[in-house]
Design a protein around this motif. Structure first.
Motif, PDB file in Angstrom:
ATOM      1  N   HIS A  13       0.827  -1.202   0.000  1.00 31.22           N
ATOM      2  CA  HIS A  13       0.000   0.000   0.000  1.00 31.22           C
ATOM      3  C   HIS A  13       0.861   1.252   0.000  1.00 31.22           C
ATOM      4  O   HIS A  13       0.590   2.220  -0.729  1.00 31.22           O
ATOM      5  N   HIS A  14       1.922   1.247   0.813  1.00 35.39           N
ATOM      6  CA  HIS A  14       2.815   2.406   0.875  1.00 35.39           C
ATOM      7  C   HIS A  14       3.526   2.610  -0.471  1.00 35.39           C
ATOM      8  O   HIS A  14       3.660   3.751  -0.937  1.00 35.39           O
ATOM      9  N   ALA A  15       3.980   1.495  -1.075  1.00 32.10           N
ATOM     10  CA  ALA A  15       4.635   1.607  -2.382  1.00 32.10           C
ATOM     11  C   ALA A  15       3.649   2.156  -3.420  1.00 32.10           C
ATOM     12  O   ALA A  15       4.001   3.028  -4.237  1.00 32.10           O
ATOM     13  N   PHE A  16       2.421   1.685  -3.423  1.00 28.82           N
ATOM     14  CA  PHE A  16       1.410   2.173  -4.346  1.00 28.82           C
ATOM     15  C   PHE A  16       1.116   3.654  -4.104  1.00 28.82           C
ATOM     16  O   PHE A  16       1.046   4.458  -5.040  1.00 28.82           O
ATOM     17  N   TYR A  17       0.960   4.028  -2.835  1.00 31.10           N
ATOM     18  CA  TYR A  17       0.675   5.420  -2.493  1.00 31.10           C
ATOM     19  C   TYR A  17       1.832   6.322  -2.901  1.00 31.10           C
ATOM     20  O   TYR A  17       1.622   7.414  -3.454  1.00 31.10           O
ATOM     21  N   THR A  18       3.060   5.878  -2.680  1.00 32.37           N
ATOM     22  CA  THR A  18       4.245   6.656  -3.064  1.00 32.37           C
ATOM     23  C   THR A  18       4.302   6.818  -4.580  1.00 32.37           C
ATOM     24  O   THR A  18       4.555   7.911  -5.092  1.00 32.37           O
ATOM     25  N   ALA A  19       4.044   5.745  -5.294  1.00 29.04           N
ATOM     26  CA  ALA A  19       4.056   5.813  -6.764  1.00 29.04           C
ATOM     27  C   ALA A  19       2.936   6.712  -7.254  1.00 29.04           C
ATOM     28  O   ALA A  19       3.142   7.529  -8.193  1.00 29.04           O
ATOM     29  N   LEU A  20       1.780   6.660  -6.680  1.00 27.04           N
ATOM     30  CA  LEU A  20       0.667   7.502  -7.072  1.00 27.04           C
ATOM     31  C   LEU A  20       0.973   8.956  -6.770  1.00 27.04           C
ATOM     32  O   LEU A  20       0.677   9.847  -7.585  1.00 27.04           O
ATOM     33  N   ARG A  21       1.585   9.246  -5.650  1.00 26.09           N
ATOM     34  CA  ARG A  21       1.927  10.602  -5.287  1.00 26.09           C
ATOM     35  C   ARG A  21       2.996  11.159  -6.241  1.00 26.09           C
ATOM     36  O   ARG A  21       2.952  12.316  -6.652  1.00 26.09           O
ATOM     37  N   ASP A  22       3.964  10.332  -6.614  1.00 25.00           N
ATOM     38  CA  ASP A  22       5.009  10.762  -7.529  1.00 25.00           C
ATOM     39  C   ASP A  22       4.420  11.072  -8.912  1.00 25.00           C
ATOM     40  O   ASP A  22       4.885  11.973  -9.632  1.00 25.00           O
TER      41      ASP A  22
END
Length: 115
Positions: free
Chosen positions: A103-112
């Motif tokens: 979830h954190h990796a997905f959220y980080t990628a989405l934010r980037d």
């Protein structure tokens, strides 16, 4: 074994009292000390003491058994808690941590992407 010995002593005391009280004059010459009226109170005291000693021995034995059972219960409970913690860590905590990482990796990628 100790309890059986106390039972034998109690029965012997009762038999001595019965012989001494019921037929002191009919005893043979070699056993006339059984009917001696001076010893009968002491025999009665011994018989009552054997009953008390038996009761105290039973109580002490029960306490020792309860103490041992309590220690064993505590040991088994610690072991059970340790095993439950190991299983819950493997089956619950680790999978949840993996999902949180994803979830954190997905959220980080989405934010980037949005920046």
């Amino acid at each position: 074994m100790w309890q059986y010995l106390l039972v034998v002593a109690f029965v012997a005391g009762l038999a001595w009292l019965a012989v001494g009280l019921l037929m002191p004059d009919r005893l043979p010459q070699s056993l006339e000390w059984l009917g001696d009226s001076a010893t009968l109170p002491w025999v009665g005291l011994m018989t009552a003491s054997v009953l008390g000693l038996g009761a105290l021995s039973g109580i002490a034995s029960r306490n020792f058994v309860e103490l041992g059972a309590s220690r064993e219960r505590e040991r088994l409970e610690r072991e059970m808690r340790r095993r439950v913690a190991a299983v819950s860590s493997t089956m619950v905590v680790e999978p949840v941590e993996q999902e949180l990482k994803r979830h954190h990796a997905f959220y980080t990628a989405l934010r980037d992407l949005s920046v």
